[in-house]
Design an enzyme around this catalytic site. Structure first.
Site, short mmCIF file in Angstrom:
data_model
loop_
_atom_site.label_atom_id
_atom_site.label_comp_id
_atom_site.label_asym_id
_atom_site.label_seq_id
_atom_site.Cartn_x
_atom_site.Cartn_y
_atom_site.Cartn_z
N HIS A 158 59.97 76.41 1.80
CA HIS A 158 58.95 76.72 2.80
C HIS A 158 57.58 76.34 2.24
O HIS A 158 57.43 76.12 1.03
CB HIS A 158 58.93 78.22 3.13
CG HIS A 158 60.13 78.70 3.87
ND1 HIS A 158 61.33 78.93 3.25
CD2 HIS A 158 60.33 78.98 5.19
CE1 HIS A 158 62.21 79.35 4.16
NE2 HIS A 158 61.63 79.39 5.33
N LYS A 162 54.09 80.85 2.11
CA LYS A 162 55.11 81.87 2.35
C LYS A 162 55.45 82.53 1.03
O LYS A 162 56.06 81.93 0.16
CB LYS A 162 56.36 81.27 3.00
CG LYS A 162 57.43 82.33 3.29
CD LYS A 162 58.57 81.77 4.12
CE LYS A 162 59.68 82.80 4.32
NZ LYS A 162 59.21 84.03 4.98
#
Length: 275
Positions: A158, A162
């Site tokens: 990600h 994140k």
């Protein structure tokens, strides 16, 4: 209906607000951030959204409830704000969609149950990914132990922003455990470095700052059989559209005074098209 999107200082919050506006929903012109000392306005379509820090949350939300009693909140703030935000929504009786991952999830559910508030809670808001998760859960329920003895390798990539491990990966791994696979969550390969994402994972350069690539690789005890499950998402539109569908779904449940109070994205999928 009116929708308040909390977390409009982040890209996910902005994406949800834009999706809501494009669907004709009325945006409440305020939003919470997980950071203090903000003097910022975000423009979404024709709506100027004023951003407030955590210390102003209760006063601002109380005013919103007075002015827009049909409001539904969508939360995309930060993991460390999940529980305090949820407690406030429950205190004021505001229905909410919790798109933010992390926090104490048991406490999150308890807050909703104790308050008898309406909430939709899901670690994954992309409807098609949720459908994949549902398939995994059905397989795990109907064929327990089918992958007994197999080795599992999990890689998830990600954007660098994140902070926590993917909730979707955790949910899929839980299914594999029911299918007989032994796995320690500490073994998840968590990629957040852009160079590794480009070279090792194959993320398109234009989506380095917004993607979700997941790979689950299973190998039999004698190495003669292998399975791969993969789902790759570029951008945020799948989550934004799913979050808006979730808000519309929750609004309808509140209006109909549905006796069930806590929902997830599986419930949204079963309901059908929200448009």
């Amino acid at each position: 209906m009116h929708i308040e999107v909390n977390g409009c200082t982040g890209k996910m919050g902005v994406s949800v607000a834009e999706a809501a506006a494009s669907r004709g929903l009325h945006l409440v012109p305020v939003s919470f951030s997980s950071r203090e000392r903000l003097d910022k306005t975000v423009q979404i379509g024709d709506t100027s959204i004023e951003i407030y820090g955590p210390s102003a949350r209760e006063d601002v939300l109380s005013s919103v409830v007075d002015e827009f009693p049909d409001v539904v909140v969508v939360d995309y703030t930060a993991p460390d704000s999940v529980n305090s935000n949820a407690e406030l929504y429950c205190k004021l009786g505001v229905p909410f969609v919790m798109g933010t991952t992390g926090g104490d999830r048991q406490l999150l559910y308890k807050s909703v149950q104790d308050s008898n508030n309406y909430a939709l809670i899901s670690p994954q808001m992309g409807k098609q990914v949720v459908a994949f998760l549902a398939t995994m859960e059905i397989m795990a329920e109907q064929f327990p132990g089918a992958f007994s003895g197999y080795r599992l390798e999990v890689l998830e990539s990600h954007q660098a922003g994140k902070l926590d491990i993917s909730g979707t990966a955790k949910a899929v791994i839980a299914c594999f455990k029911k299918l007989g696979v032994s796995y320690d969550m500490d073994r998840i390969v968590k990629i957040r470095d852009p160079e590794q994402q480009l070279e090792m994972v194959g993320v398109p350069e234009e989506h380095i700052e917004g993607h979700a690539f997941h790979l689950y690789h299973l190998t039999s005890p004698d190495d003669s059989v292998s399975f791969e499950f993969q789902h790759n998402v570029c951008g945020r539109s799948i989550y934004a559209e799913g979050s808006v569908d979730a808000a519309i779904f929750l609004y309808r449940k509140v209006q109909s005074e549905d006796p069930k109070r806590i929902y997830d994205m599986f419930d949204v999928l079963r309901e059908g098209n929200m448009r």
